[in-house]
Design a protein around this motif. Structure first.
Motif, PDB file in Angstrom:
ATOM      1  N   ILE A  89      -3.349  -4.401  -3.307  1.00 13.88           N
ATOM      2  CA  ILE A  89      -3.949  -3.483  -4.270  1.00 13.88           C
ATOM      3  C   ILE A  89      -5.445  -3.736  -4.382  1.00 13.88           C
ATOM      4  N   ASP A  90      -6.143  -2.759  -4.900  1.00  6.63           N
ATOM      5  CA  ASP A  90      -7.531  -2.939  -5.307  1.00  6.63           C
ATOM      6  C   ASP A  90      -7.485  -3.698  -6.627  1.00  6.63           C
ATOM      7  N   TRP A  91      -8.029  -4.913  -6.649  1.00  5.59           N
ATOM      8  CA  TRP A  91      -7.890  -5.772  -7.827  1.00  5.59           C
ATOM      9  C   TRP A  91      -8.442  -5.111  -9.082  1.00  5.59           C
ATOM     10  N   ASP A  92      -9.450  -4.305  -8.935  1.00  6.92           N
ATOM     11  CA  ASP A  92     -10.047  -3.645 -10.088  1.00  6.92           C
ATOM     12  C   ASP A  92      -9.109  -2.598 -10.692  1.00  6.92           C
ATOM     13  N   ASN A  93      -8.074  -2.190  -9.934  1.00 10.17           N
ATOM     14  CA  ASN A  93      -7.135  -1.159 -10.396  1.00 10.17           C
ATOM     15  C   ASN A  93      -5.749  -1.722 -10.719  1.00 10.17           C
ATOM     16  N   LYS A  94      -5.649  -3.031 -10.912  1.00 11.99           N
ATOM     17  CA  LYS A  94      -4.328  -3.653 -11.082  1.00 11.99           C
ATOM     18  C   LYS A  94      -3.567  -3.120 -12.287  1.00 11.99           C
ATOM     19  N   ILE A  95      -4.253  -2.878 -13.392  1.00 11.17           N
ATOM     20  CA  ILE A  95      -3.576  -2.363 -14.595  1.00 11.17           C
ATOM     21  C   ILE A  95      -3.090  -0.945 -14.352  1.00 11.17           C
ATOM     22  N   LEU A  96      -3.911  -0.133 -13.699  1.00 12.10           N
ATOM     23  CA  LEU A  96      -3.525   1.236 -13.361  1.00 12.10           C
ATOM     24  C   LEU A  96      -2.315   1.254 -12.437  1.00 12.10           C
ATOM     25  N   GLU A  97      -2.299   0.371 -11.451  1.00 16.71           N
ATOM     26  CA  GLU A  97      -1.170   0.294 -10.514  1.00 16.71           C
ATOM     27  C   GLU A  97       0.124  -0.024 -11.261  1.00 16.71           C
ATOM     28  N   LEU A  98       0.058  -0.932 -12.218  1.00 15.96           N
ATOM     29  CA  LEU A  98       1.235  -1.261 -13.021  1.00 15.96           C
ATOM     30  C   LEU A  98       1.700  -0.066 -13.837  1.00 15.96           C
TER      31      LEU A  98
END
Length: 269
Positions: A89-98
């Motif tokens: 994942i793009d680490w900056d988007n981890k919350i969005l991915e969840l």
């Protein structure tokens, strides 16, 4: 015993499902976080969000994901009776991915920052860490403290604890996609220094590594790693139970020794 544990988790998920309907309606997410564990068992796969981050998650010569976090996650998936799938994942988007449901958890040497703990259902801490400055070894003596570092240009991973440390110390920095990219920047001379996790520094820089000319110096922070799930998810509680079991039976220690992070283990009880 495993079947009894899973049965209890699934029963609890069903009891809580009505209470979480509002969450789904507000967020547009069509799943129920309180029933994550049961849903994972039902679909037969635990999807883990990661980045390429030795010694936590990285690929071996056969292209298989290994590392302290990867091997630990495999043990948890095994106890759940499901397959495991690692997704970069793009680490900056981890919350969005969840929240989009594309991954079930973030298990990748994640620092328990206020942003993380307020946005995710997090496990207890399982490893200690620090954010450290990395720079060429032949220049290390010239930058012994934070004040001297302010003259340097830094490379940091976007959305990371390293980026937060750079902001807090008012360093000049460029954000990169991954921590490994920041080391390439320093090696190439594009940036003077980088800020990465101490555990990563131990695995990736210095003699016998791909970056023998680099070293780490000033520790900017001390911190702890945790595993993140969707807010309200019952999966975090299940993983906590697993961490206690794997710590107490010696499995966690054995995996830690394999990847050289045994001194950073946090007791699970």
């Amino acid at each position: 015993m495993k079947k009894q544990m899973l049965s209890a988790v699934m029963t609890a998920a069903l009891v809580l499902s009505t209470a979480c309907t509002a969450f789904a309606a507000e967020s547009g997410v069509s799943f129920d976080p309180a029933g994550d564990t049961a849903a994972i068992v039902d679909k037969g796969t635990l999807i883990v969000g990661i980045t390429d981050f030795a010694p936590m998650d990285y690929k071996d010569e056969n292209g298989e994901w290994i590392g302290f976090d990867a091997d630990l996650a495999k043990k948890v998936a095994e106890d759940l009776g499901v397959e495991i799938e690692f997704t970069e994942i793009d680490w900056d988007n981890k919350i969005l991915e969840l929240n989009n449901g594309t991954i079930d958890c973030v298990w990748n040497g994640m620092t328990l920052t206020p942003e993380v703990t307020s946005s995710m259902e997090c496990t207890n801490a399982y490893l200690n860490n620090a954010q450290v400055v990395v720079l060429p070894a032949d220049k290390a003596a010239d930058y012994p403290d934070v004040d001297s570092l302010k003259a340097l240009s830094f490379a940091v991973e976007a959305g990371s604890a390293g980026e937060a440390a750079a902001e807090e110390n008012e360093f000049s920095y460029t954000s990169m996609t991954a921590q490994a990219d920041t080391l390439m920047e320093v090696k190439a001379g594009t940036s003077d220094a980088s800020i990465i996790d101490l555990l990563m520094a131990g695995a990736m820089i210095g003699e016998g590594t791909s970056y023998p000319e680099l070293t780490h110096t000033v520790e900017l922070t001390t911190e702890e790693y945790g595993i993140g799930c969707r807010k309200g998810s019952d999966l975090a509680a299940f993983i906590n139970e697993e961490l206690v079991k794997l710590y107490q039976d010696g499995t966690m220690q054995a995996i830690a020794e394999q990847y050289g992070v045994q001194e950073a283990l946090v007791e699970q009880k």
